[in-house]
Design a protein around this motif. Structure first.
Motif, PDB file in Angstrom:
ATOM      1  N   GLN A 217      51.823  39.078  37.893  1.00 19.39           N
ATOM      2  CA  GLN A 217      52.400  37.868  37.319  1.00 19.39           C
ATOM      3  C   GLN A 217      51.331  36.797  37.103  1.00 19.39           C
ATOM      4  O   GLN A 217      51.320  36.114  36.064  1.00 19.39           O
ATOM      5  N   ALA A 218      50.421  36.648  38.058  1.00 13.65           N
ATOM      6  CA  ALA A 218      49.364  35.646  37.921  1.00 13.65           C
ATOM      7  C   ALA A 218      48.488  35.942  36.717  1.00 13.65           C
ATOM      8  O   ALA A 218      48.109  35.024  35.967  1.00 13.65           O
ATOM      9  N   MET A 219      48.159  37.217  36.510  1.00 16.44           N
ATOM     10  CA  MET A 219      47.333  37.586  35.355  1.00 16.44           C
ATOM     11  C   MET A 219      48.092  37.338  34.052  1.00 16.44           C
ATOM     12  O   MET A 219      47.524  36.817  33.076  1.00 16.44           O
ATOM     13  N   ALA A 220      49.375  37.698  34.031  1.00 13.34           N
ATOM     14  CA  ALA A 220      50.171  37.480  32.822  1.00 13.34           C
ATOM     15  C   ALA A 220      50.270  35.995  32.492  1.00 13.34           C
ATOM     16  O   ALA A 220      50.190  35.593  31.313  1.00 13.34           O
ATOM     17  N   ASP A 221      50.439  35.166  33.524  1.00 12.72           N
ATOM     18  CA  ASP A 221      50.524  33.719  33.298  1.00 12.72           C
ATOM     19  C   ASP A 221      49.228  33.182  32.696  1.00 12.72           C
ATOM     20  O   ASP A 221      49.255  32.310  31.805  1.00 12.72           O
ATOM     21  N   ASP A 222      48.088  33.684  33.175  1.00 13.05           N
ATOM     22  CA  ASP A 222      46.814  33.218  32.639  1.00 13.05           C
ATOM     23  C   ASP A 222      46.603  33.677  31.200  1.00 13.05           C
ATOM     24  O   ASP A 222      46.126  32.905  30.355  1.00 13.05           O
ATOM     25  N   ILE A 250      46.238  47.436  43.090  1.00 16.37           N
ATOM     26  CA  ILE A 250      45.408  46.359  42.543  1.00 16.37           C
ATOM     27  C   ILE A 250      44.564  46.874  41.390  1.00 16.37           C
ATOM     28  O   ILE A 250      44.438  46.219  40.342  1.00 16.37           O
ATOM     29  N   VAL A 251      43.970  48.052  41.553  1.00 19.35           N
ATOM     30  CA  VAL A 251      43.160  48.639  40.473  1.00 19.35           C
ATOM     31  C   VAL A 251      44.026  48.862  39.237  1.00 19.35           C
ATOM     32  O   VAL A 251      43.601  48.563  38.108  1.00 19.35           O
ATOM     33  N   ALA A 252      45.235  49.372  39.428  1.00 17.90           N
ATOM     34  CA  ALA A 252      46.114  49.642  38.281  1.00 17.90           C
ATOM     35  C   ALA A 252      46.428  48.360  37.515  1.00 17.90           C
ATOM     36  O   ALA A 252      46.402  48.343  36.269  1.00 17.90           O
ATOM     37  N   VAL A 253      46.727  47.286  38.228  1.00 20.95           N
ATOM     38  CA  VAL A 253      47.019  46.016  37.564  1.00 20.95           C
ATOM     39  C   VAL A 253      45.772  45.479  36.864  1.00 20.95           C
ATOM     40  O   VAL A 253      45.825  45.025  35.708  1.00 20.95           O
ATOM     41  N   ALA A 254      44.624  45.537  37.544  1.00 20.56           N
ATOM     42  CA  ALA A 254      43.390  45.015  36.955  1.00 20.56           C
ATOM     43  C   ALA A 254      43.019  45.763  35.684  1.00 20.56           C
ATOM     44  O   ALA A 254      42.526  45.158  34.716  1.00 20.56           O
ATOM     45  N   ARG A 255      43.229  47.073  35.676  1.00 20.12           N
ATOM     46  CA  ARG A 255      42.862  47.873  34.505  1.00 20.12           C
ATOM     47  C   ARG A 255      43.666  47.474  33.269  1.00 20.12           C
ATOM     48  O   ARG A 255      43.204  47.660  32.134  1.00 20.12           O
ATOM     49  N   GLU A 256      44.844  46.934  33.456  1.00 24.63           N
ATOM     50  CA  GLU A 256      45.648  46.483  32.316  1.00 24.63           C
ATOM     51  C   GLU A 256      44.937  45.383  31.531  1.00 24.63           C
ATOM     52  O   GLU A 256      45.216  45.169  30.345  1.00 24.63           O
ATOM     53  N   HIS A 257      44.022  44.701  32.211  1.00 28.14           N
ATOM     54  CA  HIS A 257      43.306  43.583  31.573  1.00 28.14           C
ATOM     55  C   HIS A 257      41.806  43.814  31.511  1.00 28.14           C
ATOM     56  O   HIS A 257      41.062  42.924  31.088  1.00 28.14           O
ATOM     57  N   GLY A 258      41.350  44.986  31.932  1.00 26.26           N
ATOM     58  CA  GLY A 258      39.913  45.262  31.937  1.00 26.26           C
ATOM     59  C   GLY A 258      39.145  44.477  32.973  1.00 26.26           C
ATOM     60  O   GLY A 258      37.928  44.287  32.838  1.00 26.26           O
ATOM     61  N   ALA A 259      39.829  44.026  34.019  1.00 23.31           N
ATOM     62  CA  ALA A 259      39.178  43.198  35.041  1.00 23.31           C
ATOM     63  C   ALA A 259      38.428  44.067  36.044  1.00 23.31           C
ATOM     64  O   ALA A 259      38.875  45.158  36.411  1.00 23.31           O
ATOM     65  N   TRP A 260      37.321  43.568  36.503  1.00 21.96           N
ATOM     66  CA  TRP A 260      36.482  44.221  37.513  1.00 21.96           C
ATOM     67  C   TRP A 260      37.190  44.138  38.864  1.00 21.96           C
ATOM     68  O   TRP A 260      37.778  43.109  39.214  1.00 21.96           O
ATOM     69  N   VAL A 261      37.125  45.195  39.670  1.00 22.24           N
ATOM     70  CA  VAL A 261      37.679  45.176  41.023  1.00 22.24           C
ATOM     71  C   VAL A 261      36.542  45.360  42.022  1.00 22.24           C
ATOM     72  O   VAL A 261      35.835  46.370  42.003  1.00 22.24           O
ATOM     73  N   HIS A 262      36.381  44.348  42.876  1.00 19.76           N
ATOM     74  CA  HIS A 262      35.400  44.416  43.971  1.00 19.76           C
ATOM     75  C   HIS A 262      36.152  44.545  45.281  1.00 19.76           C
ATOM     76  O   HIS A 262      37.097  43.787  45.546  1.00 19.76           O
ATOM     77  N   VAL A 263      35.763  45.504  46.105  1.00 18.59           N
ATOM     78  CA  VAL A 263      36.384  45.703  47.413  1.00 18.59           C
ATOM     79  C   VAL A 263      35.462  45.127  48.476  1.00 18.59           C
ATOM     80  O   VAL A 263      34.320  45.579  48.631  1.00 18.59           O
ATOM     81  N   ASP A 264      35.962  44.123  49.190  1.00 22.99           N
ATOM     82  CA  ASP A 264      35.220  43.528  50.298  1.00 22.99           C
ATOM     83  C   ASP A 264      35.736  44.146  51.595  1.00 22.99           C
ATOM     84  O   ASP A 264      36.821  43.809  52.067  1.00 22.99           O
ATOM     85  N   ALA A 265      34.940  45.060  52.151  1.00 22.93           N
ATOM     86  CA  ALA A 265      35.289  45.727  53.412  1.00 22.93           C
ATOM     87  C   ALA A 265      34.219  45.433  54.451  1.00 22.93           C
ATOM     88  O   ALA A 265      33.804  46.316  55.209  1.00 22.93           O
ATOM     89  N   ALA A 266      33.764  44.183  54.489  1.00 22.26           N
ATOM     90  CA  ALA A 266      32.581  43.818  55.269  1.00 22.26           C
ATOM     91  C   ALA A 266      32.637  44.342  56.698  1.00 22.26           C
ATOM     92  O   ALA A 266      31.744  45.054  57.146  1.00 22.26           O
ATOM     93  N   MET A 267      33.692  43.984  57.446  1.00 24.95           N
ATOM     94  CA  MET A 267      33.804  44.459  58.811  1.00 24.95           C
ATOM     95  C   MET A 267      34.465  45.830  58.863  1.00 24.95           C
ATOM     96  O   MET A 267      34.027  46.743  59.562  1.00 24.95           O
TER      97      MET A 267
END
Length: 487
Positions: A217-222, A250-267
């Motif tokens: 929804q946030a991506m669609a609003d933007d 998250i990847v599936a939603v991001a791919r709808e807009h071609g957005a990059w997905v970064h996974v932060d798994a620091a700890m």
């Protein structure tokens, strides 16, 4: 200092380190100094002439050690595990001793190629796809910034080679969880997105993980108002509760807009070393970048953070500069890590991992991680069974979020009680805890994972928490602030 003088001093220093590690369990966990106390104990001017090495070691004991929170202590449960295995300390010493100049492959071929090997080792040990290529950064904060720059350039069609973000017609937007690490917001600001183009996506109220429907929804609003979704940072092991954002969705939603997905798994990334825990990291192989820190729970000494990307050519196109004085005939045949991150020069950090993995062995590391997971589950069970105590969030890994709720205390009064008992525990010197806000109220995070922490230490902590809170309640309560250190 000559090599022979170095040899003598080095033996003394190694003896000092070994003795220090032996006595760490007996030291107060929290730093025992007030602001300005360390600097006041040091001369105002640098020495004009050499000083005896014995004097330097004496000042380590007298000035430095009291001003260090002992993260290697079995009583350390604050922030996150910040282990510094002695095997990796040897690698750090070797790195400094070799004194390699890490700017290009030509300046230190071994630096580059050992780094390639150990990052591949850890990729394979974590069960990740061979599509990933890795480099060692200083911290996950830098890794996030590098990934954000790569995401910016993909979304903007390479704007850095033209007018930059100022020349774009539509703003680029970054999405993350409000539970994500503060470095995400910092990276968004430094990468030029601007605070107005950073979206905090709603989380599930129980799991604390990002809600994919809210992200959609946030991506669609933007998009509806002319903005461009550029990047999503998924927190796999959030800072506060170690919640695991649902990466496949998250990847599936991001791919709808071609957005990059970064996974932060620091700890949390260390848990990928355990085959039985990899279900928590489902979908990570479909992301664009991944960061995790061996210098946390796994135990390699700071600063050793891994950043993996799947499209190295894109990363290099974003980060590369090729001044003539650094060009060589072998450039087309080798990796140039100067083009995989921000700094030109780099230390021989790979030796820390190389020594750690070779001298300790992966199975010993795995067994320690399993021990910590078991100890965290044990503690959570004790808290849940004790009247007046509550575990506030799921415990997928080694962090237990707790609150003590005496009868009749709510709201600000309960917050004051929480901060008071955290202060009291930390001031006592036997343990160190961290306080954090969850849903607007203070709670306590017990981050189990110091290399020296065993079940009896966790049991002793639980006894300490109960006796401290009981004493405060009997005294009528008190106020406090998280992180207060008392000498």
């Amino acid at each position: 200092m000559t090599p022979e003088e170095f040899r003598r001093a080095g033996h003394e220093l190694i003896d000092w380190i070994a003795d220090h590690r032996t006595r760490v369990p007996d030291l107060p966990v929290a730093a025992q100094v007030r602001p300005g106390e360390v600097s006041a104990a040091l001369p105002r001017t640098a020495p004009e002439h050499p000083e005896p090495f014995a004097d330097v070691l004496a000042d380590l004991d007298r000035v430095v050690v009291p001003g260090v929170t002992q993260t290697q202590s079995p009583g350390f449960y604050g922030w996150f595990p910040s282990n510094a295995s002695l095997a990796s300390v040897l690698g750090d010493i070797a790195s400094g001793g070799v004194g390699a100049l890490g700017i290009t492959w030509q300046s230190a071929p071994a630096l580059t190629e050992v780094e390639q090997v150990v990052t591949d080792w850890l990729r394979d040990l974590c069960g990740l796809s061979t599509q990933w290529r890795g480099a060692i950064q200083d911290t996950a904060s830098t890794g996030c910034l590098v990934a954000m720059l790569a995401a910016r350039e993909r979304a903007s069609g390479g704007s850095e080679h033209g007018g930059g973000l100022q020349a774009l017609e539509a703003p680029l937007v970054v999405y993350t969880s409000p539970e994500a690490h503060s470095s995400v917001a910092k990276a968004a600001l430094l990468a030029g997105f601007g605070a107005d183009n950073l979206r905090y996506v709603e989380v599930d109220p129980v799991t604390r993980a990002m809600d994919p429907g809210a992200l959609r929804q946030a991506m669609a609003d933007d998009v509806a108002v002319g903005r461009v979704p550029a990047m999503v940072v998924a927190a796999v092991g959030t800072t506060g509760t170690t919640a695991m954002d649902p990466v496949p969705e998250i990847v599936a939603v991001a791919r709808e807009h071609g957005a990059w997905v970064h996974v932060d798994a620091a700890m949390a990334g260390s848990a990928m070393l355990l085959p039985e825990m990899r279900h928590l990291f489902a979908g990570v192989d479909d992301a664009d970048s991944l960061a995790w820190n061996p210098h946390k729970w796994m135990g390699t000494i700071l600063d050793t953070s891994l950043l993996y990307v799947r499209d190295v050519d894109h990363l290099v196109s974003v980060m590369s500069t090729t001044p003539s004085y650094l060009c060589a005939s072998t450039d087309a045949e080798v990796v140039q890590y100067k083009d995989w991150g921000i700094p030109l020069g780099r230390r021989f950090r790979a030796l820390k991992l190389w020594f750690h993995l070779r001298l300790d062995g992966v199975e010993a590391i795995r067994e320690r991680l399993r021990r910590d997971l078991d100890n965290a589950r044990w503690l959570a069970a004790q808290v849940e069974a004790e009247p007046g105590w509550r575990v506030l969030a799921p415990v997928p890994l080694q962090t237990v979020c707790v609150v003590h709720e005496p009868p009749g205390l709510t709201g600000d009064a309960l917050d004051a009680h929480t901060l008071a008992w955290v202060d009291a525990v930390n001031a006592g010197g036997r343990a160190y805890l961290g306080a954090s806000r969850l849903d607007g109220r203070w709670m306590v995070r017990v981050s189990v994972g110091a290399e020296a922490t065993e079940r009896p230490d966790v049991a002793a902590l639980w006894d300490l928490l109960r006796t401290t809170t009981a004493r405060l309640a009997a005294d009528g309560g008190a106020t406090g602030r998280p992180g207060t250190v008392m000498s």
